[in-house]
Motif scaffolding. Structure first.
Motif, PDB file in Angstrom:
ATOM      1  N   VAL A 116      -4.985  19.653  71.034  1.00 25.14           N
ATOM      2  CA  VAL A 116      -4.601  20.908  70.175  1.00 25.14           C
ATOM      3  C   VAL A 116      -5.237  20.631  68.699  1.00 25.14           C
ATOM      4  CG1 VAL A 116      -2.677  21.509  68.900  1.00 25.14           C
ATOM      5  CG2 VAL A 116      -2.339  20.979  71.191  1.00 25.14           C
ATOM      6  N   GLU A 117      -5.291  19.425  68.329  1.00 25.72           N
ATOM      7  CA  GLU A 117      -6.152  19.202  66.965  1.00 25.72           C
ATOM      8  C   GLU A 117      -7.591  19.800  67.214  1.00 25.72           C
ATOM      9  OE1 GLU A 117      -6.519  15.941  63.419  1.00 25.72           O
ATOM     10  OE2 GLU A 117      -5.586  15.304  65.294  1.00 25.72           O
ATOM     11  N   ALA A 118      -8.169  19.215  68.022  1.00 26.33           N
ATOM     12  CA  ALA A 118      -9.605  19.492  68.150  1.00 26.33           C
ATOM     13  C   ALA A 118      -9.829  21.056  68.328  1.00 26.33           C
ATOM     14  CB  ALA A 118     -10.377  18.931  69.402  1.00 26.33           C
ATOM     15  N   ALA A 119      -8.968  21.689  69.151  1.00 29.41           N
ATOM     16  CA  ALA A 119      -9.206  23.159  69.320  1.00 29.41           C
ATOM     17  C   ALA A 119      -8.901  23.943  67.815  1.00 29.41           C
ATOM     18  CB  ALA A 119      -8.284  23.424  70.214  1.00 29.41           C
ATOM     19  N   GLU A 120      -7.785  23.474  67.232  1.00 32.90           N
ATOM     20  CA  GLU A 120      -7.622  24.173  65.900  1.00 32.90           C
ATOM     21  C   GLU A 120      -8.915  23.894  65.044  1.00 32.90           C
ATOM     22  OE1 GLU A 120      -3.783  22.468  64.587  1.00 32.90           O
ATOM     23  OE2 GLU A 120      -2.629  23.705  66.038  1.00 32.90           O
ATOM     24  N   LEU A 121      -9.236  22.657  64.759  1.00 35.01           N
ATOM     25  CA  LEU A 121     -10.227  22.535  63.762  1.00 35.01           C
ATOM     26  C   LEU A 121     -11.510  23.287  64.378  1.00 35.01           C
ATOM     27  CD1 LEU A 121      -9.924  18.703  63.017  1.00 35.01           C
ATOM     28  CD2 LEU A 121      -9.607  20.707  61.520  1.00 35.01           C
ATOM     29  N   LEU A 122     -11.826  23.224  65.544  1.00 37.52           N
ATOM     30  CA  LEU A 122     -13.067  23.876  66.107  1.00 37.52           C
ATOM     31  C   LEU A 122     -12.984  25.416  66.101  1.00 37.52           C
ATOM     32  CD1 LEU A 122     -15.763  22.755  67.253  1.00 37.52           C
ATOM     33  CD2 LEU A 122     -14.829  23.343  69.520  1.00 37.52           C
ATOM     34  N   GLU A 123     -11.838  25.926  66.083  1.00 36.64           N
ATOM     35  CA  GLU A 123     -11.695  27.272  66.180  1.00 36.64           C
ATOM     36  C   GLU A 123     -11.678  27.667  64.377  1.00 36.64           C
ATOM     37  OE1 GLU A 123      -8.393  29.310  69.110  1.00 36.64           O
ATOM     38  OE2 GLU A 123      -7.655  28.419  67.332  1.00 36.64           O
ATOM     39  N   THR A 124     -11.510  26.670  63.467  1.00 34.50           N
ATOM     40  CA  THR A 124     -11.631  27.189  62.217  1.00 34.50           C
ATOM     41  C   THR A 124     -12.973  27.155  61.651  1.00 34.50           C
ATOM     42  OG1 THR A 124      -9.470  25.827  61.597  1.00 34.50           O
ATOM     43  CG2 THR A 124     -10.920  26.132  59.814  1.00 34.50           C
ATOM     44  N   LEU A 153     -10.612  25.838  72.855  1.00 36.91           N
ATOM     45  CA  LEU A 153     -11.457  24.678  72.464  1.00 36.91           C
ATOM     46  C   LEU A 153     -12.997  25.062  73.127  1.00 36.91           C
ATOM     47  CD1 LEU A 153     -12.022  21.640  71.316  1.00 36.91           C
ATOM     48  CD2 LEU A 153     -11.873  21.187  73.732  1.00 36.91           C
ATOM     49  N   TRP A 154     -12.873  25.609  74.436  1.00 44.24           N
ATOM     50  CA  TRP A 154     -14.053  25.903  75.047  1.00 44.24           C
ATOM     51  C   TRP A 154     -14.535  27.319  74.420  1.00 44.24           C
ATOM     52  CZ3 TRP A 154     -16.341  30.212  77.509  1.00 44.24           C
ATOM     53  CH2 TRP A 154     -17.509  29.858  78.132  1.00 44.24           C
ATOM     54  N   GLN A 155     -13.640  28.339  74.011  1.00 44.55           N
ATOM     55  CA  GLN A 155     -14.165  29.457  73.542  1.00 44.55           C
ATOM     56  C   GLN A 155     -14.916  29.186  72.133  1.00 44.55           C
ATOM     57  OE1 GLN A 155     -14.926  32.451  75.150  1.00 44.55           O
ATOM     58  NE2 GLN A 155     -15.990  32.662  73.047  1.00 44.55           N
ATOM     59  N   LEU A 259     -13.104  16.255  62.885  1.00 41.30           N
ATOM     60  CA  LEU A 259     -13.389  17.083  64.250  1.00 41.30           C
ATOM     61  C   LEU A 259     -14.345  16.244  65.027  1.00 41.30           C
ATOM     62  CD1 LEU A 259     -13.323  19.310  65.908  1.00 41.30           C
ATOM     63  CD2 LEU A 259     -14.627  20.637  64.632  1.00 41.30           C
ATOM     64  N   ARG A 260     -15.533  15.586  64.451  1.00 36.77           N
ATOM     65  CA  ARG A 260     -16.186  14.792  65.010  1.00 36.77           C
ATOM     66  C   ARG A 260     -15.849  13.604  65.806  1.00 36.77           C
ATOM     67  NH1 ARG A 260     -21.205  11.100  62.332  1.00 36.77           N
ATOM     68  NH2 ARG A 260     -22.238  10.482  64.328  1.00 36.77           N
ATOM     69  N   GLU A 261     -14.839  13.041  65.268  1.00 35.97           N
ATOM     70  CA  GLU A 261     -14.125  11.890  65.899  1.00 35.97           C
ATOM     71  C   GLU A 261     -13.444  12.228  67.374  1.00 35.97           C
ATOM     72  OE1 GLU A 261     -11.703  10.226  63.072  1.00 35.97           O
ATOM     73  OE2 GLU A 261     -13.042   9.361  61.910  1.00 35.97           O
ATOM     74  N   LEU A 262     -12.677  13.577  66.803  1.00 37.63           N
ATOM     75  CA  LEU A 262     -11.976  14.216  68.187  1.00 37.63           C
ATOM     76  C   LEU A 262     -12.718  14.820  69.223  1.00 37.63           C
ATOM     77  CD1 LEU A 262      -9.465  16.397  65.986  1.00 37.63           C
ATOM     78  CD2 LEU A 262      -8.879  14.306  67.358  1.00 37.63           C
ATOM     79  N   LEU A 263     -13.982  15.214  68.866  1.00 35.85           N
ATOM     80  CA  LEU A 263     -14.894  15.880  69.792  1.00 35.85           C
ATOM     81  C   LEU A 263     -15.708  14.525  70.701  1.00 35.85           C
ATOM     82  CD1 LEU A 263     -16.275  18.909  68.437  1.00 35.85           C
ATOM     83  CD2 LEU A 263     -14.691  18.882  70.275  1.00 35.85           C
ATOM     84  N   ASP A 264     -15.872  13.591  70.044  1.00 38.93           N
ATOM     85  CA  ASP A 264     -16.661  12.448  70.851  1.00 38.93           C
ATOM     86  C   ASP A 264     -16.177  12.047  72.104  1.00 38.93           C
ATOM     87  OD1 ASP A 264     -18.885  10.491  69.713  1.00 38.93           O
ATOM     88  OD2 ASP A 264     -17.487   9.229  70.958  1.00 38.93           O
ATOM     89  N   PRO A 265     -15.094  11.836  72.436  1.00 36.15           N
ATOM     90  CA  PRO A 265     -14.509  11.398  73.735  1.00 36.15           C
ATOM     91  C   PRO A 265     -14.742  12.461  74.701  1.00 36.15           C
ATOM     92  CG  PRO A 265     -12.693  11.550  72.289  1.00 36.15           C
ATOM     93  CD  PRO A 265     -13.675  11.605  71.504  1.00 36.15           C
ATOM     94  N   ILE A 266     -14.433  13.933  74.362  1.00 32.88           N
ATOM     95  CA  ILE A 266     -14.618  14.860  75.092  1.00 32.88           C
ATOM     96  C   ILE A 266     -16.076  15.308  75.353  1.00 32.88           C
ATOM     97  CG2 ILE A 266     -13.946  17.474  75.276  1.00 32.88           C
ATOM     98  CD1 ILE A 266     -11.962  17.000  73.283  1.00 32.88           C
ATOM     99  N   ALA A 267     -16.925  15.020  74.485  1.00 29.92           N
ATOM    100  CA  ALA A 267     -18.375  15.333  74.760  1.00 29.92           C
ATOM    101  C   ALA A 267     -18.912  14.081  75.468  1.00 29.92           C
ATOM    102  CB  ALA A 267     -18.864  15.199  73.286  1.00 29.92           C
TER     103      ALA A 267
END
Length: 287
Positions: A116-124, A153-155, A259-267
């Motif tokens: 949720v946090e990753a999606a919110e920041l990436l949307e911003t 997140l994906w969009q 956001l970089r920290e949150l995306l790291d494990p997803i990436a």
């Protein structure tokens, strides 16, 4: 912590995090299955329909221009015929469904609060893109965000990657590089020919592109990149990074770092399904 002392550097670092999130739509079996479920059988039908669908039921010339690197006759084999198999809205639903299913499989160990946090920041960040002159970025930015964290997140990742891609195409055009010259350069520098030959250019067109790069002083007569060529193409990469920097300037250093920290494990999870040396030219994750 990410700083914004060098916005272009930050833009490239963040690209290495959100591009893999987007790229699962090309490589994950669930994404391919979602396209097949709406009648888009065969890899290239799904690719062209899914990526072009934000533009509506467009014809081949529009996609040739926007996608940049494909031979016109290859695009014409898919478009506009794919729209008789799946309308753009069906293709959009299929690509989002497949992407969400793929991400759910890859991120099941992460808590929902993380997503949720990753999606919110990436949307911003995606909400800060400047779309003037960026056709694919604008078309994706205008799409609904989605109802669930992984869809959002994906969009958002897709909007940012197409926005960056539009800027990259502009930099290539400004450097007077045509599509097949660009591919020939990448093969000479760091990519396998097998990963790029599927874009429809003939052997003669590849040879002529290499000749033009040699005449321009980018390649030696035996096809090796020259210092001049490396410097000129680095200028293209630098221009691409600078043109992609505004979302991160708007987001600010603290939220960008988070956001970089949150995306790291997803990436990193997404990289497990992205082939090494894939044609999207994605580098390894930076530390």
């Amino acid at each position: 912590m990410t700083t914004l002392d060098d916005p272009g550097r930050t833009a490239r670092l963040m690209w290495t995090r959100y591009e893999p999130v987007h790229a699962i739509t090309y490589f994950h079996p669930r994404s391919r299955a979602a396209y097949e479920a709406v009648g888009l059988r065969g890899y290239w039908r799904g690719y062209f329909a899914g990526r072009a669908a934000p533009l509506g039921a467009c014809d081949a010339p529009t996609v040739v221009a926007a996608f940049f690197s494909f031979a016109p006759h290859m695009v014409s084999r898919a478009l506009p015929a794919v729209w008789t198999l799946a309308a753009p809205q069906e293709a959009l639903r299929a690509r989002l469904t497949g992407a969400v299913q793929a991400l759910a499989e890859l991120t099941y160990e992460l808590p929902e609060s993380h997503l949720v946090e990753a999606a919110e920041l990436l949307e911003t960040a995606a909400g800060a893109v400047q779309t003037a002159g960026r056709v694919l970025g604008a078309a994706n930015a205008a799409l609904p965000h989605g109802d669930y964290p992984l869809a959002r997140l994906w969009q958002a990742a897709t909007t940012l990657r197409e926005h960056r891609g539009d800027g990259h195409v502009a930099a290539l055009v400004a450097a007077d590089l045509d599509p097949v010259e660009t591919l020939a350069w990448r093969v000479a520098v760091d990519m396998s020919p097998a990963n790029l030959l599927g874009r429809g250019w003939s052997e003669q067109e590849w040879a002529q592109a290499r000749e033009r790069l040699t005449d321009r002083g980018w390649l030696t007569v035996d096809g090796k990149p020259t210092d001049r060529g490396r410097a000129r193409f680095q200028a293209v990469e630098d221009a691409t990074d600078v043109a992609a920097a505004r979302p991160w300037v708007e987001l600010g250093p603290e939220r960008t770092g988070r956001l970089r920290e949150l995306l790291d494990p997803i990436a990193r999870a997404a990289h497990t399904v992205i082939p090494a040396g894939s044609p999207i030219g994605l580098p390894a994750l930076d530390s």
